[in-house]
Structure formats: structure tokens, C-alpha cells
Design a protein around this motif. Structure first.
Motif, PDB file in Angstrom:
ATOM      1  N   GLU A 154       0.799  -1.217  -0.027  1.00 32.42           N
ATOM      2  CA  GLU A 154       0.020   0.047   0.016  1.00 32.42           C
ATOM      3  C   GLU A 154       1.036   1.140   0.005  1.00 32.42           C
ATOM      4  O   GLU A 154       0.399   2.247  -0.706  1.00 32.42           O
ATOM      5  CB  GLU A 154      -0.898  -0.168   1.267  1.00 32.42           C
ATOM      6  N   HIS A 157       2.039   1.671  -3.668  1.00 31.66           N
ATOM      7  CA  HIS A 157       0.779   2.171  -4.327  1.00 31.66           C
ATOM      8  C   HIS A 157       0.661   3.563  -4.110  1.00 31.66           C
ATOM      9  O   HIS A 157       0.513   4.227  -5.263  1.00 31.66           O
ATOM     10  CB  HIS A 157      -0.405   1.332  -3.964  1.00 31.66           C
ATOM     11  N   THR A 160       3.342   5.640  -5.958  1.00 33.06           N
ATOM     12  CA  THR A 160       3.142   5.861  -7.168  1.00 33.06           C
ATOM     13  C   THR A 160       2.065   6.775  -7.569  1.00 33.06           C
ATOM     14  O   THR A 160       2.225   7.769  -8.508  1.00 33.06           O
ATOM     15  CB  THR A 160       2.875   4.381  -7.828  1.00 33.06           C
ATOM     16  N   LYS A 270      -3.276  -3.372  -7.300  1.00 31.01           N
ATOM     17  CA  LYS A 270      -2.297  -2.583  -6.898  1.00 31.01           C
ATOM     18  C   LYS A 270      -0.800  -2.885  -7.533  1.00 31.01           C
ATOM     19  O   LYS A 270      -0.172  -1.990  -7.995  1.00 31.01           O
ATOM     20  CB  LYS A 270      -1.948  -2.815  -5.455  1.00 31.01           C
ATOM     21  N   TYR A 273      -1.099  -1.513 -11.055  1.00 31.38           N
ATOM     22  CA  TYR A 273      -1.241  -0.244 -11.464  1.00 31.38           C
ATOM     23  C   TYR A 273       0.335   0.342 -11.286  1.00 31.38           C
ATOM     24  O   TYR A 273       0.664   1.133 -12.146  1.00 31.38           O
ATOM     25  CB  TYR A 273      -2.069   0.332 -10.280  1.00 31.38           C
ATOM     26  N   VAL A 274       1.042  -0.097 -10.165  1.00 31.65           N
ATOM     27  CA  VAL A 274       2.309   0.318 -10.198  1.00 31.65           C
ATOM     28  C   VAL A 274       3.218   0.101 -11.400  1.00 31.65           C
ATOM     29  O   VAL A 274       3.980   0.679 -11.866  1.00 31.65           O
ATOM     30  CB  VAL A 274       3.036  -0.290  -8.794  1.00 31.65           C
TER      31      VAL A 274
END
Length: 465
Positions: A154, A157, A160, A270, A273-274
């Protein structure tokens, strides 16, 4: 009603031509009170000294008094008195007399408004500063502990998300400076230098580009970050992350299939996405780099246009255009326009004619002017005076074999030399630069400008054009 509290003229200070100066002065006064919270009011002499110091820091394009009259050329004392009268008249400052001394205090509404404006400004600056997002992500993934798996993921995430927000802010900020530079047709050379040297340099170069190109360079870490993320997605590691997710998010609850699938989906979301952001980060960095180069080129071209006083054809055209630029909108002027067609299939068409006898004769060959031809070739292939390669050569001349040279040690003969040094500073972040810039804490004065001192160092591995 708000104006019953602060007064009808309260926001007049932000409606004048020099609203930025007014805001900066009010912030200085606000900080004067905040430095000592026990101080309720200050004597006029302290207030005057505070404002006088502001005039010494830098030059200003235009300053107006409480009646919007230009006082730029007046003395510092006159400007200070005018600003104090304005702030009192607009209810930013309260004044009272005690023991034959004038005492000034901040109006309650002024303190609240200035605090809110500073918080808003600080929030915008923190988004632009671009500090440590990439390096933090790299370190978290490199030392990843599955016992703290979901907490660490987290953090990665969020870092980023903050990174991409910062880069988008930087991109829009550069666009704002480009628009300001291109749309303001009456900008003077001093205003261009102020825009490039102070505003753009402080807001963009110092806060963002320096970090992007050094300690927090995305290109430096992106490959390792992507590899670490792929390692997290390994089928042996995903169960560890799911187990930690359940312990943290759903402690004491039954591990149903639906809940496990939801946890797995959130983890993959997550990670993906990164990974996606770092796989495509080069696109936004290229866009930022293009906008930065466009801004520098626009500033350079505008400065050249304003300062062009040559007597050649280019100089004459610039002089004519400059005169047209200064004509008021309601005035009429005449300019000759000529029709110019483009080459097309019909351009060379001629109808068929009867055969006619053509007499031949020898045409004389014009005399070859070698000197004129050489001048034409030089004019045709001359290099841009302010290109990165010319600036590299200029830096080589400054260094003259030295490894390092400080700005304070460089003599400046005129504004053209000063403009070149601005370009030296701004081109220092360019990939084609043959040198690097290292900023110092001290400020120096050059030709009426207060500049943050820096060192120019020759790049050892530069091969150049």
C-alpha cells in the motif's frame, strides 16, 4: 456577509497590476508576527524596515499605489509608504497611536485569509517538489518483508499515485509558463528574465528537474522496480501476500473463497497499477522534456525578437513587426499584401499551339561573384546563436581548461552575457549539455538581479555534437 467582516475594499490588493507584490509583502508581514507569537502589534519603524528589505531583494516590473498610479520609479521610501497606506485602507492592517508612536497589527480577517493562502500554496509546492517517490518505491520493494506485505504494498501504491500526480502537476505548470510567455505580447526583456530566472527556475528547475535528473531519476530505478513487482506476482509469493492481507484486513473472519478471491484481486490491482505506471513513465517524462525545451526556446526567441537591433533584412522585418505590435487596437494601419499561389498540376499547364519556328541565340553567363556566394552560404548555414551546442562552446570558453567555475567568478559585460548565463543554467539539465550545474546556498547580485550561486563543472564523459 463576508464583506461586513473584512470590509468592501479588502480584496482590492489582489485586483491591482502588482497583486503578486502585494501578496508577497503581506506574507512577509504575516511571518513577522508569527516569528514571535507574543507580539500583538509592531512599531512603524519595524514595519518600514520589513518592507524596505523586500525592495532590495529583487527588481519589479511595475508597482502601483493605492490609487493605481505607477510608482515604479519612485524611491523605496515612497513605495513603502504607499503600500502601508494601501494595506491600512483595505483593512489588512490596523493602526493606532500610543505614546506618540504608531503601532500596526494584522486584522483578524487578514490573519485567517493569509494562513489559508499559505496552506494552499504549500500544498501546491509539495505536489510539485517531486521528492523521493521513486527512490522510496525502489527501497520498499528491494527490502520487501512478506510479514508486513500488504502494508508495504500500500505504501508503494500510494507513492506511485503521488509520483504520477506530481508529474502531471509539473507538466501542467510548464504549460502555464509557456502560455504566459506567448500570450503576453507586451512583455519586456526584464520581465522575460524575471519569468525565466526567478519564477520558472524556482518553481520548475530547482524543485523538480533537479530531482528527476539526479537522486530520484525514474530511468535509474524503473527496471529494478518492475522486476521486483514481477517477483511479487510469482505463484509462490502471492499466497503469502493474500495471507497477510487477510490477517490485516479481516482478522478473526472466516477465509471464504469469495473473500480470498477479493483479496487476490486487490493485491493484483495494486501491483499491476504500479507496474503499468513504470512501464509507461517514459511517455510522460518525454512530454515534460518537450515542454521544457519549448519553454526555453520560446523565451529565447522572444528575447531575440525584442533585442534584435541589426540592420540586415531580418532586423528590419523584426523592427517593422515590433512597431505593428505596439499599435493600439483601435488604430488603423496599412500594409501591402501579395497573392502567392502554390505549385499544382495546373501550374505548368499550357494549351497546345501550332508549331512555330524558334530562333536560338547564346545567352550571356552572369559574372560569378565568389565573395557574395560565400556570404550567402554563411548566412544559409549559420548556426543558432543560442542553441545547446553554442552554449556548450560558450561554457568551454568560460572554463578554459578548469574543471569547476563558480558563477560569482564570471564577469558579465552586458545583458546578452547575462542571458547566456541563464541559458547555461537552464540547459544544465539537458541530455546534450557538456557540463553539469551544482547549486550553492548563497545568493549573488549580477546586473541588478539576485541569483542563486552555482558551480559549472565539465562533464568527463561528454562526446558532444
Amino acid at each position: 456577509m463576508i464583506f461586513d467582516i473584512v470590509g468592501q475594499n479588502f480584496f482590492k490588493v489582489f485586483a491591482s497590476k502588482d497583486r503578486e507584490i502585494n501578496y508577497a509583502l503581506l506574507v512577509r508581514i504575516y511571518e513577522l508576527f508569527n516569528n514571535d507569537e507574543t507580539v500583538i502589534s509592531i512599531e512603524r519603524e519595524i514595519l518600514v524596515n520589513c518592507i524596505n528589505e523586500f525592495w532590495e531583494v529583487r527588481q519589479h516590473a511595475e508597482i502601483v499605489d493605492e490609487d493605481d498610479l505607477d510608482i515604479t520609479e519612485k524611491s523605496d521610501a515612497d513605495k513603502t509608504n504607499a503600500k502601508i497606506r494601501l494595506f491600512v485602507r483595505c483593512n489588512w492592517l490596523d493602526v493606532e497611536t500610543e505614546n506618540f508612536k504608531q503601532l500596526y497589527s494584522l486584522n483578524d480577517g487578514a490573519s485567517v485569509i493569509l494562513k489559508a493562502m499559505q496552506e494552499l500554496e504549500a500544498q501546491e509546492i509539495s505536489r510539485l517538489e517531486y521528492t523521493g517517490f521513486v527512490a522510496t518505491t525502489y527501497k520498499l520493494l528491494k527490502d520487501f518483508d512478506y510479514a508486513e506485505g500488504i502494508g508495504t504494498l500500500e505504501q508503494v501504491h500510494k507513492a506511485t499515485i503521488d509520483l504520477m500526480s506530481s508529474l502531471r502537476t509539473l507538466n501542467s505548470t510548464i504549460k502555464k509558463y509557456i502560455d504566459e510567455l506567448l500570450k503576453n505580447k507586451k512583455m519586456t526583456p526584464d520581465e522575460i528574465m524575471d519569468n525565466v530566472l526567478y519564477k520558472y527556475n524556482d518553481q520548475v528547475v530547482m524543485r523538480a528537474f533537479r530531482n528527476i535528473n539526479t537522486v530520484d531519476n525514474p530511468y535509474r530505478y524503473s527496471t529494478d522496480i518492475i522486476n521486483y513487482l514481477d517477483r511479487l506476482k510469482d505463484y509462490n509469493n502471492i499466497p503469502k501476500l493474500i495471507d497477510n492481507y487477510m490477517k490485516v484486513k479481516y482478522s478473526g473472519k472466516e477465509k471464504t473463497d469469495d473473500l480470498l478471491l477479493f483479496a487476490e484481486s486487490e493485491i493484483y490491482k495494486k501491483i499491476n497499477y504500479v507496474k503499468h505506471q513504470y512501464e509507461n513513465i517514459s511517455n510522460i517524462l518525454d512530454e515534460i522534456d518537450k515542454k521544457n525545451n519549448k519553454y526555453l526556446k520560446s523565451a529565447r526567441k522572444k528575447m531575440e525578437f525584442i533585442m534584435n537591433n541589426t540592420k540586415d533584412i531580418e532586423g528590419e522585418i523584426v523592427s517593422i513587426l515590433r512597431n505593428f505590435k505596439d499599435i493600439e487596437d483601435d488604430k488603423e494601419f496599412e500594409i501591402a499584401l501579395y497573392k502567392q499561389d502554390i505549385v499544382s498540376n495546373n501550374s505548368l499547364y499550357t494549351p497546345r499551339k501550332r508549331k512555330t519556328h524558334i530562333e536560338s541565340y547564346t545567352n550571356s553567363v552572369p559574372e560569378y561573384d565568389e565573395k557574395r556566394m560565400e556570404e550567402c552560404f554563411k548566412e544559409l548555414f549559420k548556426e543558432d546563436e543560442y542553441s545547446i551546442y553554442k552554449i556548450n562552446s560558450y561554457v568551454d570558453e568560460l572554463l578554459k581548461g578548469k574543471e569547476i567555475l563558480k558563477l560569482c567568478d564570471i564577469p558579465i559585460a552586458d545583458d546578452n552575457e547575462l542571458f547566456k548565463l541563464f541559458l547555461v543554467e537552464l540547459y544544465g539539465n539537458d541530455k546534450e549539455a557538456s557540463y553539469s550545474i551544482d547549486y550553492k546556498e548563497e545568493y549573488i547580485s549580477k546586473n541588478g538581479y539576485r541569483i542563486k550561486d552555482f558551480e559549472i563543472a565539465k562533464e568527463k564523459n561528454y562526446y558532444g555534437k
